[in-house]
Each structure stands twice: as structure tokens, then as C-alpha cells.
Scaffold this motif. Sequence first.
Motif: not given
Length: 481
Positions: A141-143, A147-148, A327-328, A380-382
Motif C-alpha cells: 500500500a505504501a508503495g 507512486a501516486a 523505486g517505490a 523512492g524506495a526509502l
Amino acid sequence: MKRAAKLGPVAAIVGFLAFVEFTSGIIQGYYTPLLTDIARHLGVHDADVNWLEGSQLMLSALVVPAFAKLGDMVGHKRMLVWSTAITAVASTALAFTDVFWVFLVAWALQGFYVVWLPLEIALVWSRSRSADRPAAMTRRAAGLLVAALELGAIAGALSAGALAEALPMHVLLLVPAVAVIACFFVILFGVKESPDLTGGTLDTGGLVLISLALIALTGGLSFMRLNGPADVLSWALVALGVLLVVPFVRYELRHPDPLIDVRMFRSPTLWPVFLTAGLFGVSVLGAQAPLSTFARTDAATYGYGLGATSFQTSLLIGSYVLSLVIGAMLFPFVTRWLSPRVALIGASALVSVGYLLFLPFHDAYWQALTNMIIAGIGSGALVAALPAAAAAAAPSQQTGVATGLTNSVKTVGGAIASCVFGIALLGAAGEAATGTAGSFAGYVTVWLVCGLTAAVAAVVLAFVPKLAFSDAPEVEAAAVR
């Protein structure tokens, strides 16, 4: 069927919250290509743009602890509604003034939007708690939410670049306000409240103490930027801000329902997350304005810079933000094969490499683009992973506070970096005394600091327990009590 039934409420709320984050992205992406134009509109130096960023980050640092705690107490949706209303009013005010101090106040108040993501992660966690793998579900969900957010930032950056030459500044600045007003009604009518609330009363004593500490710290850094690093008053304020943390910690340890449960900083799972968030804030928040102004600086006039137009800068920022989306979205998939801990270390390393590459490679547009994409994938991942990791590791009654703390310390890191970078960009020995461009030595400082802080974050995360942030029973049992 049973699993699908459990996923239903989470999927429904993520859809509405994705629109909220898309709006947040518009705010974060729209203004960045216009910062040089805004500086000219207000009649200030490029380095003074950092006052806007620094003031917003300072207010954000004050707002997030209170709103995160109130979210756990009286409702995460309720605090989303209030923060969005304030953001809408401030965004509208930006379009109707060309006075710097009025613009500065409105810009700072617009910073209430930073509490949206922590409150949203807390909402998602409250609904996924009954699912089979709540930590994995929250990461996914966080990803999606991040992304949004980044897609909104791309839309904001590209639309700003396209509209910059066609619209007067007052109309140009009104576009984000319309988006935030629409967001307010989406939250009001589309988002349901968290099922489990703790109630209680707000720890106003703790709020006052931490606010005074943050104001003294960031105020000292701001005065240092005005008066130079040799100013005694500036250092005294910075020292006062640091020292005020001591009575705050003692007060919180005695309080039955503290604003921030400082015991979470003792958790072997949580303290590296909080420290990483602070170090990450240096680059993801403090470096945005310098990257934009460096791109717009004319190399033919100053000997450095990319000489990019508003539209070219928007493309540069848009590409960076697109890499954040990648990344997300990649992070939850990567954690199927690697532990979340290892994935976080890798993300921090990418941020470090991306910024350190600016040191030898900064003369061409494609070089800056490559560096920013590398740093963007890790960033983005972080952005997605840190609040999700905090939610998975925190006590159930402290979810909002824990996710809020990742944002708070990230904001503090960004606020400190913004002030320091502002000093660096003013230059020494009159390097930038003519014209309005920041000093080249200042830009080198920005790249070096961002790269090294990300490298330190990667090392810090190596101290996290191997199975942290996963759905393993032994990890859940080790969470802070």
C-alpha cells in the motif's frame, strides 16, 4: 474468499488515499521548476529560496508530532481533513501576494500536507492488522501511495513547465490550490475513519518543549545563514535547541500518555529507521531547491550550471520523480527475495552513489539526469519503506506516532540541510556577489553532504535485526512494548 474479504476495506481506502497523495505530489512537484521565477517575482536572491523551504520544513516538524498523536487519539481521517483545509487556504494565499514575508508565511502553512502520508499509512495499518501478512500488505500500500505521490509530482512539474510561459504568476500559482480543494472533499466523503482509536488528551507540555527545541535549533541555523558561521548568537540558539531535548525526554518518560514515546528510540528495530529518516531528509528535502537553481544557472555567465529553461528543468525534475515511482513500486517486489533490511540498505546506497556522482559529472544535462535517476530510485524506495517499516515495528497503539516520527525526523534533517545549504550557496569571499546565482562551492557542498549522509544511513541500517519489518512471529514479539 475469506482473504479477499479482508483485503477489501484496505483496497478501497488505498484508492481514495492515492488521490490524496497525487495532490501531495502536485504540491511538491509544481513549484520546483518555478523557484527561480518565484524568486524574481518576489524580488529576492536565489539563495533566499531556501528561506521558503526552510520555513516550511520547520513548521512541518512542529505539526507532524501533534497531528500524528491526535490521529491515534481522535482519528486519522479527522486530522487529514484539518490538515488539508489549512493547506488549501495557504495554497490559495500564495497566488494573491508578491510580498516576500506574506508569501513566506503562506508557504510555511502549506507545509501541513507533510502529515498526510504518515496518517495514511496509519489508516492502512489499522485495516490490514487482521490480515495474514499485515507488514507486507502495508509495504504494498505504501508503495502505491508513494507512486501516486510521485506521479502527482511529475504532473505538477510538467504542467508548471508548460504553463510557465503562458500564464501570469498569480494565475500560475493558483493551480495547486484548486487541486488541494478537490482533495479536501475526497477525504471528507471518501475516506472512512480508523476502527481503533486510543482516546485520551494531548500532551501539551511535551508539544511545547519539543516546539521550543525545534524553533531554537532552526532559528539559530537561520541566523547563522544571515550573519555567518562566526555569529555567537546563532550558535547559542543551536546549542539551546539541542539542550532543550533533555528536559523534553525526561518529561516524556514521566508522562502517562506522552506526545512521543521516546522509549521507541531504544528499540533495535526502530532507532535505525528514525536515524535513517533524518539522514535521508538531508537529500530528499534539503537538496530540491539547489538542484533546481543549479539547473537554471547559466554556465556562459557564471562558469557552471546547465543553463536550462523552465521547461527543461521541469523535464529534469519529472525524470527524477519518475525514478522515485520506480523505486517505490520496486521495493515491495524486491522484499519478496531480499529482507526489508537489506533492501533498505541497497536503497540508501543508491542515493549515496547518485549524489556523489555529481562531484565529477555535473557539466552536461545528461550527466545531471543520470545522477538524479540513480538517486531517485533509492529515494523512492526509502519514501515508501520507512513509514511502513515503522508501522510494522511499532506498538499497535503508537502506529500514527511511529509513522509520524519518520516524517518528523526526516523533516528536521531537511530543515537543517536547507539552512546549511543556504549558507553554502551564498558563497565565501564574494564568490556570488555579482548576479543572483548561488556559489559553485555551495553546490559541491550540497552534493557531498547528500552523498555522505546517505552512505551513513546504509551503515546504520546494517545494525537492524536481520528479520526486522517482516511478518515473522519472532519479529512481532520483539516489537516495542
